[in-house]
Design a protein around this motif. Structure first.
Motif, PDB file in Angstrom:
ATOM      1  N   THR A 394       0.854  -1.194   0.000  1.00  0.00           N
ATOM      2  CA  THR A 394       0.000   0.000   0.000  1.00  0.00           C
ATOM      3  C   THR A 394       0.888   1.242   0.000  1.00  0.00           C
ATOM      4  OG1 THR A 394      -0.121   0.010   2.424  1.00  0.00           O
ATOM      5  CG2 THR A 394      -1.847  -1.178   1.224  1.00  0.00           C
ATOM      6  N   VAL A 395       0.482   2.227  -0.781  1.00  0.00           N
ATOM      7  CA  VAL A 395       1.181   3.516  -0.858  1.00  0.00           C
ATOM      8  C   VAL A 395       0.125   4.606  -0.719  1.00  0.00           C
ATOM      9  CG1 VAL A 395       2.600   5.057  -2.248  1.00  0.00           C
ATOM     10  CG2 VAL A 395       3.004   2.588  -2.328  1.00  0.00           C
ATOM     11  N   PRO A 400      -4.592  15.554  -3.271  1.00  0.00           N
ATOM     12  CA  PRO A 400      -6.016  15.740  -3.627  1.00  0.00           C
ATOM     13  C   PRO A 400      -6.745  14.433  -3.876  1.00  0.00           C
ATOM     14  CG  PRO A 400      -4.608  16.287  -5.476  1.00  0.00           C
ATOM     15  CD  PRO A 400      -3.692  16.074  -4.307  1.00  0.00           C
ATOM     16  N   GLY A 401      -6.022  13.328  -4.048  1.00  0.00           N
ATOM     17  CA  GLY A 401      -6.674  12.049  -4.286  1.00  0.00           C
ATOM     18  C   GLY A 401      -7.112  11.881  -5.724  1.00  0.00           C
ATOM     19  N   ASP A 445      -9.933   5.984  -1.577  1.00  0.00           N
ATOM     20  CA  ASP A 445      -9.661   7.004  -0.555  1.00  0.00           C
ATOM     21  C   ASP A 445      -8.865   6.385   0.584  1.00  0.00           C
ATOM     22  OD1 ASP A 445     -11.136   8.874  -2.006  1.00  0.00           O
ATOM     23  OD2 ASP A 445     -13.025   8.239  -1.040  1.00  0.00           O
ATOM     24  N   ARG A 446      -8.252   7.235   1.371  1.00  0.00           N
ATOM     25  CA  ARG A 446      -7.485   6.745   2.510  1.00  0.00           C
ATOM     26  C   ARG A 446      -8.417   6.052   3.503  1.00  0.00           C
ATOM     27  NH1 ARG A 446      -2.424   8.438   3.532  1.00  0.00           N
ATOM     28  NH2 ARG A 446      -2.830   8.155   5.762  1.00  0.00           N
ATOM     29  N   PRO A 447      -8.018   4.969   4.107  1.00  0.00           N
ATOM     30  CA  PRO A 447      -8.906   4.275   5.052  1.00  0.00           C
ATOM     31  C   PRO A 447      -9.162   5.071   6.330  1.00  0.00           C
ATOM     32  CG  PRO A 447      -6.724   3.260   5.005  1.00  0.00           C
ATOM     33  CD  PRO A 447      -6.766   4.252   3.893  1.00  0.00           C
ATOM     34  N   GLY A 452      -6.478  12.368   0.402  1.00  0.00           N
ATOM     35  CA  GLY A 452      -5.331  11.699  -0.195  1.00  0.00           C
ATOM     36  C   GLY A 452      -5.748  10.468  -0.990  1.00  0.00           C
ATOM     37  N   ALA A 453      -4.767   9.890  -1.635  1.00  0.00           N
ATOM     38  CA  ALA A 453      -4.991   8.682  -2.442  1.00  0.00           C
ATOM     39  C   ALA A 453      -4.386   7.489  -1.730  1.00  0.00           C
ATOM     40  CB  ALA A 453      -4.363   8.852  -3.821  1.00  0.00           C
ATOM     41  N   TRP A 454      -4.973   6.327  -1.958  1.00  0.00           N
ATOM     42  CA  TRP A 454      -4.518   5.071  -1.323  1.00  0.00           C
ATOM     43  C   TRP A 454      -4.431   3.992  -2.419  1.00  0.00           C
ATOM     44  CZ3 TRP A 454      -2.703   4.551   3.475  1.00  0.00           C
ATOM     45  CH2 TRP A 454      -2.536   3.251   4.008  1.00  0.00           C
TER      46      TRP A 454
END
Length: 493
Positions: A394-395, A400-401, A445-447, A452-454
């Motif tokens: 995972t990164v 902004p995602g 999306d971030r958990p 941010g991006a996931w």
């Protein structure tokens, strides 16, 4: 020469040789049996006439009257029946019955203690010598017994001629029969040949249609032909893919390089203009040239890596520790981007069977994408699934995602936001590597709910290399250009 003809000729040669060989053995056995029968008869007669021969020997030693000797001789000859008799002693020699002439040289008595053959012109005899010894009066001599061997020799010669006749007759008969049998048995092979002759892999997609015949050799040959044709098809497809990849590489390179090259040409013209720029203006032009140069290099690297992924083979996949690979990628990223707040967490060795170069490119592009387009701390984590069947990388970033509407197209070629310095190929390469490794990559999306991006990359663990997709066209597939620049993360330059 046809196979059936070869089989017929081989049988026509081998069968007579077998007949001659077996006939020779039979002649030897017949000769041995004939001699054994004659020898047994000689020994039987020797045992019957020996007392009469001893009586005749004593009469000859005592000089008995001729009438007595003649009486002894008649008894001896009567007991001998059809066997020739010869008694030799100090008093002379008495002969009677069929036997060789006196001029025929006989073997020594000790050599004839067992029956031997003596040739006398066109005839031959079996000869047996029996020593005679009388006590009173003291006398000694030899009893010779003769049995004609001519009939046995004729019988053996007759058998020999029969064997030769059978061998001569069996040659053409056996050859013809073998040829007919071979022609009949070769029908499945000929049918397979007719079906295979009409197949041309270069001009037709038709392949061998074979129905099981029950003949292992024919069915095995059909399977071998199918395997060869399948390998031909596979190699032809790979060759076509390689050509398509080469064409796509050339087309994509010429299309994507046109804009940065034109920009660099303009900047060079500016530097070479009159008056030449100075100070801050010159520094800005040089910075634009360097950025264009970096973008060209990044684009060429991405295109090359995508082309390699389209053409990689299964033997390039080896055991790789993804934890070591991630640590190395993070070290290189910190060297290239000293100010990037990157952290990496691993739970120990995570060995997968992978293509090292491709997997490293995927990890590099995920990290670089987060650095270039994200914000705040960048977290990379690696762990194995609970069942140990896969490894998950995972990164995450705090940028902004990626909008949900564009998450399905983010891994396609040449998709980038308007202000992106990248080539639009980095995340496409990540998607390619995920597919090559039978894994999956997603962006959400971030958990923790923060902006941010996931990105999640799952790579299964395998004892052997992954089953590569039959068609690999990340570089050659047609992708429609977006109507407008996409406003989401994209890759490294």
């Amino acid at each position: 020469m046809r196979l059936s003809t070869r089989i017929g000729l081989a049988v026509a040669v081998v069968v007579p040789l077998l007949v001659l060989g077996s006939g020779w053995i039979m002649v030897r056995l017949v000769g041995r049996d004939v001699h054994a029968a004659a020898d047994a008869h000689l020994r039987e007669r020797a045992a019957a006439v020996r007392p009469e021969a001893l009586g005749l020997l004593r009469a000859m030693a005592n000089d008995r009257p001729a009438s007595v000797e003649q009486a002894r001789q008649r008894k001896l000859f009567t007991a001998a029946l059809d066997v020739g008799i010869r008694v030799t002693g100090s008093g002379g020699t008495v002969t009677g019955g069929p036997q060789p002439a006196a001029s025929v040289t006989l073997p020594p008595a000790q050599d004839a203690a067992r029956p031997v053959t003596v040739a006398a012109g066109p005839q031959s005899w079996r000869v047996l010598a029996v020593p005679l010894t009388a006590v009173r009066p003291a006398a000694s001599g030899t009893l010779w017994l003769y049995a004609t061997d001519t009939a046995g020799r004729r019988q053996i010669a007759h058998v020999r001629r029969r064997v030769l006749t059978v061998a001569l007759l069996t040659a053409p008969v056996a050859g013809l029969a073998a040829w007919l049998a071979a022609v009949r048995l070769a029908r499945p092979l000929l049918a397979l040949q007719r079906r295979a002759v009409g197949i041309d892999p270069r001009t037709s997609a038709a392949r061998l249609d074979h129905t099981r015949t029950g003949v292992p050799e024919v069915d095995g040959l059909a399977r071998a032909l199918r395997t060869v044709l399948a390998r031909y098809d596979e190699q032809a497809a790979r060759t076509a893919e390689a050509l398509a990849t080469a064409r796509a590489f050339s087309s994509a390179a010429s299309h994507e390089l046109r804009t940065p090259l034109m920009s660099m040409r303009i900047n060079l013209d500016v530097l070479d203009g009159d008056p030449a720029p100075e100070g801050a203006e010159r520094a800005e032009v040089v910075a634009d040239l360097r950025a264009g140069h970096e973008r060209l290099l990044g684009l060429l690297v991405m295109l090359r890596t995508l082309a390699q992924g389209d053409l990689v083979e299964a033997d390039a996949f080896v055991p790789v520790d993804l934890a070591d690979l991630l640590d190395s990628a993070v070290r290189d990223l910190r060297r290239d981007h000293p100010d990037a707040p990157v952290t990496a967490h691993t739970t120990g060795p995570c060995v997968v069977r992978a293509w090292p170069q491709g997997l490293r490119s995927a990890v590099d592009n995920l990290l670089t994408n987060a650095v270039v387009h994200g914000a705040g701390p960048i977290e990379a984590a690696l762990r194995a699934d609970a069942d140990g069947a896969a490894v998950r990388l995972t990164v995450g970033d705090h940028g902004p995602g990626v909008p949900p509407a564009t998450r399905n197209s983010v891994f396609t070629r040449f998709q980038r936001r308007p202000d992106s310095p990248g080539s639009g190929l980095g995340l496409a390469l990540v998607g390619q590597q995920a597919a090559l490794h039978n894994g999956a990559v997603t962006v959400t999306d971030r958990p923790d709910g923060a902006p941010g991006a996931w990105f999640v990359l799952d790579i299964p663990r395998m004892a052997r290399g992954p089953a590569l997709p039959r068609r690999r066209d990340w570089l050659t597939a047609d992708t429609a250009a977006p109507a407008a620049p996409q406003d989401f993360h994209k890759d490294r330059s």
